[in-house]
Design an enzyme around this catalytic site. Structure first.
Site, PDB file in Angstrom:
ATOM      1  N   ARG A  39      -3.681  63.748  37.676  1.00 18.64           N
ATOM      2  CA  ARG A  39      -4.813  64.486  38.251  1.00 18.64           C
ATOM      3  C   ARG A  39      -4.637  65.989  38.113  1.00 18.64           C
ATOM      4  NH1 ARG A  39      -5.771  60.562  43.528  1.00 18.64           N
ATOM      5  NH2 ARG A  39      -7.262  59.209  42.468  1.00 18.64           N
ATOM      6  N   LYS A 197     -11.850  39.241  43.091  1.00 16.61           N
ATOM      7  CA  LYS A 197     -12.914  38.603  43.863  1.00 16.61           C
ATOM      8  C   LYS A 197     -14.313  39.011  43.441  1.00 16.61           C
ATOM      9  CE  LYS A 197     -10.407  37.857  48.140  1.00 16.61           C
ATOM     10  NZ  LYS A 197     -10.341  38.249  49.546  1.00 16.61           N
ATOM     11  N   GLY A 354      -8.566  50.989  39.239  1.00 20.59           N
ATOM     12  CA  GLY A 354      -7.131  51.195  39.435  1.00 20.59           C
ATOM     13  C   GLY A 354      -6.290  50.190  38.671  1.00 20.59           C
ATOM     14  N   GLY A 377     -13.059  54.569  43.162  1.00 19.39           N
ATOM     15  CA  GLY A 377     -14.276  54.307  43.926  1.00 19.39           C
ATOM     16  C   GLY A 377     -15.527  54.841  43.252  1.00 19.39           C
TER      17      GLY A 377
HETATM   18  P1  ADP Z   1      -9.662  47.061  39.536  1.00 19.12           P
HETATM   19  O1  ADP Z   1      -8.665  47.733  40.461  1.00 19.12           O
HETATM   20  O2  ADP Z   1      -9.413  47.417  38.112  1.00 19.12           O
HETATM   21  O3  ADP Z   1     -11.085  47.310  39.956  1.00 19.12           O
HETATM   22  P2  ADP Z   1      -9.449  44.551  40.946  1.00 19.12           P
HETATM   23  O4  ADP Z   1      -8.736  45.236  42.060  1.00 19.12           O
HETATM   24  O5  ADP Z   1     -10.812  44.049  41.188  1.00 19.12           O
HETATM   25  O6  ADP Z   1      -9.421  45.475  39.622  1.00 19.12           O
HETATM   26  O7  ADP Z   1      -8.626  43.264  40.498  1.00 19.12           O
HETATM   27  C1  ADP Z   1      -7.285  43.286  40.104  1.00 19.12           C
HETATM   28  C2  ADP Z   1      -6.521  42.127  40.676  1.00 19.12           C
HETATM   29  O8  ADP Z   1      -7.080  40.876  40.323  1.00 19.12           O
HETATM   30  C3  ADP Z   1      -5.106  42.117  40.162  1.00 19.12           C
HETATM   31  O9  ADP Z   1      -4.221  42.296  41.250  1.00 19.12           O
HETATM   32  C4  ADP Z   1      -4.945  40.733  39.534  1.00 19.12           C
HETATM   33  O10 ADP Z   1      -3.676  40.157  39.772  1.00 19.12           O
HETATM   34  C5  ADP Z   1      -6.023  39.945  40.230  1.00 19.12           C
HETATM   35  N1  ADP Z   1      -6.385  38.742  39.476  1.00 19.12           N
HETATM   36  C6  ADP Z   1      -6.943  38.686  38.264  1.00 19.12           C
HETATM   37  N2  ADP Z   1      -7.099  37.411  37.857  1.00 19.12           N
HETATM   38  C7  ADP Z   1      -6.626  36.625  38.848  1.00 19.12           C
HETATM   39  C8  ADP Z   1      -6.521  35.202  39.044  1.00 19.12           C
HETATM   40  N3  ADP Z   1      -6.930  34.355  38.124  1.00 19.12           N
HETATM   41  N4  ADP Z   1      -5.991  34.774  40.207  1.00 19.12           N
HETATM   42  C9  ADP Z   1      -5.572  35.659  41.141  1.00 19.12           C
HETATM   43  N5  ADP Z   1      -5.650  36.994  41.026  1.00 19.12           N
HETATM   44  C10 ADP Z   1      -6.182  37.489  39.893  1.00 19.12           C
END
Ligand code: ADP
Ligand code: MG
Length: 396
Positions: A39, A197, A354, A377
């Site tokens: 940053r 999710k 992230g 965010g």
């Molecule tokens: P970002 O931070 O890039 O927006 P998210 O926080 O939504 O991404 O998602 C990342 C998380 O999703 C990671 O910790 C990863 O381990 C988890 N993840 C991805 N696929 C699966 C899966 N099939 N089962 C459980 N966790 C998962």
């Protein structure tokens, strides 16, 4: 190119003008050491350009969450020394108790960092008194902190209405990249949405189905979509209460002419730990005691073929549980394909989030994407199609 906001190119003579530059200096620290200076480095173009043009540069930023209280552990005085090293120039710390007097002694080309904007309870409330206090310290306002633009705070939004307002170089680059990815993209456009999710990305999915030609769903959220299609996902992470929502999203995609891609093969394990015994199976062959932890090689190859037909890619969320080997395989493979297509010039690739940035770094391709946003965010809200107050306030 005329943008909807002014940039540093629109600035007249700034010699001896006091320029308030909102930056993101919210860096992780271990004692006196900055553990990731990304940053700080990102501020260099704007801050040095203004200083070289003879402006008196006063950087505004928040640091941590002091919630409107002074807190010596969250003083930006702690960041001043590391920031000097990154900029390679002297940086003066400006206490907010006597800021006006301190700024009055600054010379053209000097750079200062004002104390944590969030020590003032009016900052996060976008309070008129706070905007007034800050505006009195400068002649011009430059917002260079896209990552804070989803908040309507005094230093990110209010000030833009009080002083002549411009986007900094970092903000300009981010907005240009995002515009190429979803604002005015070249079609066909593919979106990869993964992560844990569906519930955290409902608005993203709803917005994207109307915008993109291919919606590629991976990660834990694919399990919810598979369950909605009647697949038994065993012990996989899935939000069974959201299968109705998943169906609605697929129907909306159909109506909009957006193809939804769900995996047809997956990598499963009985235990979620590094390198457990795994099986690669068709989605209809997941056993009751197994978890889907990554999408399979056949699905990954099919997705690579989709990307080859596309001109634009926007990516948020890993395709599998990438932190735990070998469940990073699909994410790494598809990221490398996207990087190669970008290098060939056939794809504009923009990614953010992230965990997504961490996964692209793990794949070693973050610097081969057209643009990688580190604004968590703000990037997600932009993917939801929301207007970001800090950006809207910069409108010409
Ligand atoms: P970002 O931070 O890039 O927006 P998210 O926080 O939504 O991404 O998602 C990342 C998380 O999703 C990671 O910790 C990863 O381990 C988890 N993840 C991805 N696929 C699966 C899966 N099939 N089962 C459980 N966790 C998962
Ligand atoms: Mg995350």
């Amino acid at each position: 190119m005329t943008r909807p906001f002014k940039t540093l190119d629109d600035l007249g003579d700034v010699t001896a003008k006091r320029v308030l530059v909102r930056e993101d200096l919210n860096v992780p620290m271990d004692g006196a050491t900055v553990t990731d200076d990304t940053r700080l480095r990102a501020t260099i173009p704007t801050v040095t350009e203004l200083a070289d043009k003879g402006a008196i540069v006063i950087v505004l930023a928040h640091f941590g969450r002091p919630k409107g209280q002074r807190n010596p552990e969250m003083s930006l005085a702690l960041v001043t020394k590391p920031y000097e090293q990154v900029l390679g120039r002297p940086v003066r710390f400006i206490d907010d108790q006597d800021a006006a007097e301190a700024i009055a002694t600054m010379q053209p080309g000097d750079i200062g960092v004002l104390e944590n904007t969030r020590f003032d309870p009016g900052e996060e409330k976008n309070a008129p008194e706070t905007i007034h206090r800050l505006a009195a310290l400068g002649d011009i306002y430059v917002n260079d902190a896209f990552s804070a633009a989803h908040r309507a705070h005094a230093s990110t939004e209010g000030l833009a209405h009080k002083l002549p307002a411009y986007a900094g170089r970092q903000m300009e680059a981010e907005l240009d990249a995002l515009d190429k990815a979803l604002g005015n993209p070249e079609h066909p456009v593919a979106a990869v949405v993964g992560g844990a999710k569906v519930s955290t990305k409902l608005d993203v999915l709803k917005h994207l189905v109307a915008k993109v030609d291919h919606l590629i769903i991976g990660g834990g959220m694919a399990n919810t979509f598979l369950a909605a299609r009647g697949v038994d996902v065993g012990k996989s992470l899935a939000e069974h209460d959201l299968t109705g929502t998943a169906e609605e999203i697929m129907e909306a995609a159909d109506r909009a002419g957006c193809t939804v891609h769900l995996p047809y093969d997956v990598v499963v394990a009985k235990e979620f730990k590094p390198n457990p015994p795994t099986r690669t199976v068709n989605v209809h062959e997941v056993a009751a005691d197994e978890m889907i932890l990554d999408i399979g090689p056949a699905a990954t190859e099919a997705l690579a073929d989709v990307l080859k037909t596309c001109r634009t890619l926007v990516w948020n969320g890993p395709l599998g549980a990438f932190e735990t080997p070998p469940f990073d395989t699909a994410t790494v493979t598809l990221a490398k394909t996207a990087a190669a297509l970008t290098k060939e010039g056939s794809l504009v690739s923009v990614a953010g989030g992230g965990d997504t940035v961490a996964a692209l770094n793990q794949a070693g391709v973050a610097d081969q994407f057209s643009f990688v946003s580190t604004a968590g965010g703000a990037f997600l809200e932009w993917m939801e199609g929301k207007e970001l107050p800090g950006v809207a306030a910069l409108a010409r």
